[in-house]
Motif scaffolding. Structure first.
Motif, PDB file in Angstrom:
ATOM      1  N   THR A  10       0.848  -1.186   0.000  1.00  0.00           N
ATOM      2  CA  THR A  10       0.000   0.000   0.000  1.00  0.00           C
ATOM      3  C   THR A  10       0.888   1.241   0.000  1.00  0.00           C
ATOM      4  O   THR A  10       2.120   1.147   0.026  1.00  0.00           O
ATOM      5  CB  THR A  10      -0.925  -0.004   1.223  1.00  0.00           C
ATOM      6  N   TRP A  11       0.263   2.394   0.010  1.00  0.00           N
ATOM      7  CA  TRP A  11       1.050   3.627  -0.045  1.00  0.00           C
ATOM      8  C   TRP A  11       1.882   3.839   1.211  1.00  0.00           C
ATOM      9  O   TRP A  11       2.882   4.563   1.174  1.00  0.00           O
ATOM     10  CB  TRP A  11       0.119   4.825  -0.268  1.00  0.00           C
ATOM     11  N   ILE A  12       1.516   3.198   2.316  1.00  0.00           N
ATOM     12  CA  ILE A  12       2.292   3.349   3.555  1.00  0.00           C
ATOM     13  C   ILE A  12       3.673   2.717   3.392  1.00  0.00           C
ATOM     14  O   ILE A  12       4.633   3.142   4.043  1.00  0.00           O
ATOM     15  CB  ILE A  12       1.519   2.736   4.737  1.00  0.00           C
ATOM     16  N   TYR A  13       3.808   1.716   2.527  1.00  0.00           N
ATOM     17  CA  TYR A  13       5.109   1.098   2.272  1.00  0.00           C
ATOM     18  C   TYR A  13       6.084   2.083   1.633  1.00  0.00           C
ATOM     19  O   TYR A  13       7.292   1.910   1.727  1.00  0.00           O
ATOM     20  CB  TYR A  13       4.942  -0.116   1.360  1.00  0.00           C
ATOM     21  N   ARG A  14       5.561   3.085   0.943  1.00  0.00           N
ATOM     22  CA  ARG A  14       6.407   4.010   0.191  1.00  0.00           C
ATOM     23  C   ARG A  14       6.863   5.204   1.020  1.00  0.00           C
ATOM     24  O   ARG A  14       7.575   6.074   0.503  1.00  0.00           O
ATOM     25  CB  ARG A  14       5.643   4.488  -1.046  1.00  0.00           C
ATOM     26  N   ILE A  15       6.453   5.263   2.259  1.00  0.00           N
ATOM     27  CA  ILE A  15       6.893   6.352   3.131  1.00  0.00           C
ATOM     28  C   ILE A  15       8.349   6.137   3.520  1.00  0.00           C
ATOM     29  O   ILE A  15       8.791   4.992   3.709  1.00  0.00           O
ATOM     30  CB  ILE A  15       6.006   6.420   4.386  1.00  0.00           C
ATOM     31  N   PHE A 123       3.779  -0.256  11.803  1.00  0.00           N
ATOM     32  CA  PHE A 123       5.141   0.064  11.388  1.00  0.00           C
ATOM     33  C   PHE A 123       5.914  -1.195  11.014  1.00  0.00           C
ATOM     34  O   PHE A 123       6.625  -1.229  10.003  1.00  0.00           O
ATOM     35  CB  PHE A 123       5.868   0.813  12.508  1.00  0.00           C
ATOM     36  N   ALA A 124       5.786  -2.240  11.817  1.00  0.00           N
ATOM     37  CA  ALA A 124       6.534  -3.467  11.561  1.00  0.00           C
ATOM     38  C   ALA A 124       6.109  -4.141  10.263  1.00  0.00           C
ATOM     39  O   ALA A 124       6.949  -4.677   9.536  1.00  0.00           O
ATOM     40  CB  ALA A 124       6.360  -4.432  12.738  1.00  0.00           C
ATOM     41  N   LEU A 125       4.814  -4.113   9.952  1.00  0.00           N
ATOM     42  CA  LEU A 125       4.319  -4.800   8.763  1.00  0.00           C
ATOM     43  C   LEU A 125       4.576  -4.022   7.484  1.00  0.00           C
ATOM     44  O   LEU A 125       4.582  -4.613   6.398  1.00  0.00           O
ATOM     45  CB  LEU A 125       2.818  -5.067   8.904  1.00  0.00           C
ATOM     46  N   THR A 126       4.752  -2.724   7.577  1.00  0.00           N
ATOM     47  CA  THR A 126       4.892  -1.900   6.375  1.00  0.00           C
ATOM     48  C   THR A 126       6.298  -1.338   6.202  1.00  0.00           C
ATOM     49  O   THR A 126       6.491  -0.402   5.413  1.00  0.00           O
ATOM     50  CB  THR A 126       3.890  -0.734   6.414  1.00  0.00           C
ATOM     51  N   THR A 127       7.274  -1.888   6.902  1.00  0.00           N
ATOM     52  CA  THR A 127       8.643  -1.388   6.818  1.00  0.00           C
ATOM     53  C   THR A 127       9.604  -2.545   6.610  1.00  0.00           C
ATOM     54  O   THR A 127       9.606  -3.503   7.389  1.00  0.00           O
ATOM     55  CB  THR A 127       9.038  -0.624   8.099  1.00  0.00           C
ATOM     56  N   ARG A 128      10.420  -2.454   5.594  1.00  0.00           N
ATOM     57  CA  ARG A 128      11.442  -3.461   5.345  1.00  0.00           C
ATOM     58  C   ARG A 128      12.689  -3.111   6.154  1.00  0.00           C
ATOM     59  O   ARG A 128      13.152  -1.973   6.114  1.00  0.00           O
ATOM     60  CB  ARG A 128      11.782  -3.541   3.864  1.00  0.00           C
ATOM     61  N   PRO A 129      13.259  -4.076   6.870  1.00  0.00           N
ATOM     62  CA  PRO A 129      14.433  -3.780   7.708  1.00  0.00           C
ATOM     63  C   PRO A 129      15.595  -3.186   6.933  1.00  0.00           C
ATOM     64  O   PRO A 129      16.256  -2.251   7.399  1.00  0.00           O
ATOM     65  CB  PRO A 129      14.785  -5.153   8.295  1.00  0.00           C
ATOM     66  N   VAL A 130      15.864  -3.725   5.737  1.00  0.00           N
ATOM     67  CA  VAL A 130      16.991  -3.218   4.948  1.00  0.00           C
ATOM     68  C   VAL A 130      16.768  -1.753   4.591  1.00  0.00           C
ATOM     69  O   VAL A 130      17.677  -0.913   4.721  1.00  0.00           O
ATOM     70  CB  VAL A 130      17.181  -4.073   3.684  1.00  0.00           C
ATOM     71  N   MET A 131      15.558  -1.417   4.143  1.00  0.00           N
ATOM     72  CA  MET A 131      15.258  -0.036   3.781  1.00  0.00           C
ATOM     73  C   MET A 131      15.314   0.888   4.993  1.00  0.00           C
ATOM     74  O   MET A 131      15.735   2.044   4.894  1.00  0.00           O
ATOM     75  CB  MET A 131      13.882   0.044   3.119  1.00  0.00           C
TER      76      MET A 131
END
Length: 267
Positions: A10-15, A123-131
């Motif tokens: 979703t758009w939250i991933y792009r933040i 936050f945990a579901l929409t954030t990649r650790p590497v990014m």
């Protein structure tokens, strides 16, 4: 930080990850000073709706992840409800004393724990650790040796889990897992811990040497494989947070759910 589940971005991933982190931290601090029960209730409801529709994972999996939060809500609220202070007593039996004031404060405390868990899970579901670590290096200027160390440690977790199951299967083949008693437990503890610890030390030593050879000191300008930048979605996110705060406050004044305002004792 998804663990390989099927998801729809979703758009939250792009933040920007670091921007998202600091905005949510600021929201956490703000919620600590919200003592109006109806306001906090609507904040929690809207935050849960945001998680439900924009987490990107299936509703079935999300329900499984959220279910423990309801248990936390009940346990946190009940501790204050059953043993809190108050003047208008509803029920009393031994050490248990339920009053009107303790009931509303308990509900308030439960909602606060629930909204913290909801936003943290979002936050945990929409954030990649590497990014996230790349963003911390580029926007917050976190030293590469710390960021890459965390990323290396995160990547080592599946290896350690696989090694743990290998040791457990080997113990079953040898018949050690069927033994019982304190002596067997102590033997199993040594059998698991010593190989895992030794393997972790060896891997950590190899990674440290490799990072030192690649000059991960942060003293010089580095290039990055991923360039993390700010975008319009960051503005959308901070605007959404402000809208959630003001809308929940306004709705709580015109459609209050509970007949109480500030739930602090003596207010």
């Amino acid at each position: 930080m998804n663990m390989g589940w099927s998801l729809q971005e979703t758009w939250i991933y792009r933040i920007n990850p670091s921007f998202k982190l600091f905005v949510l931290m600021g929201l956490f601090i703000f919620i600590l000073f919200v003592h109006v029960l109806n306001w906090l209730t609507y904040l929690t409801i809207i935050s849960f709706i945001l998680l439900w529709f924009f987490s990107g994972i299936s509703k079935k999996m999300l329900f499984v992840l959220v279910l423990p939060f309801f248990i936390v809500f009940i346990s946190t609220a009940s501790s204050m409800i059953l043993f809190g202070k108050g003047e208008t007593i509803w029920f009393q039996w031994g050490l248990i004393q339920i009053s009107e004031e303790s009931f509303y404060r308990g509900i308030h405390l439960g909602f606060r724990a629930f909204i913290f868990a909801t936003l943290g899970l979002l936050f945990a579901l929409t954030t990649r650790p590497v990014m996230l670590f790349y963003s911390l290096m580029q926007q917050v200027h976190l030293k590469p040796k710390y960021a890459y160390s965390f990323m290396a440690g995160y990547r080592l977790i599946p290896i350690m889990v696989e090694e743990f199951f290998t040791i457990r299967n080997a113990m079953k083949v040898r018949g050690i897992a069927q033994n019982k008693g304190l002596t067997s437990f102590y033997h199993k503890l040594k059998t698991y811990s010593i190989p895992l610890l030794a393997g972790s030390i060896r891997r950590a030593h190899r990674i440290a040497i490799a990072m030192e050879a690649k000059r991960f000191t942060g003293n010089k300008h580095r290039t990055y494989f991923y360039e993390i930048r700010f975008s319009k979605y960051d503005g959308f996110f901070i605007a959404l947070i402000m809208v959630i705060i003001f809308v929940s406050f306004y709705v709580s004044t015109i459609l209050p759910i509970f007949p109480v305002g500030d739930v602090r004792y003596g207010k």
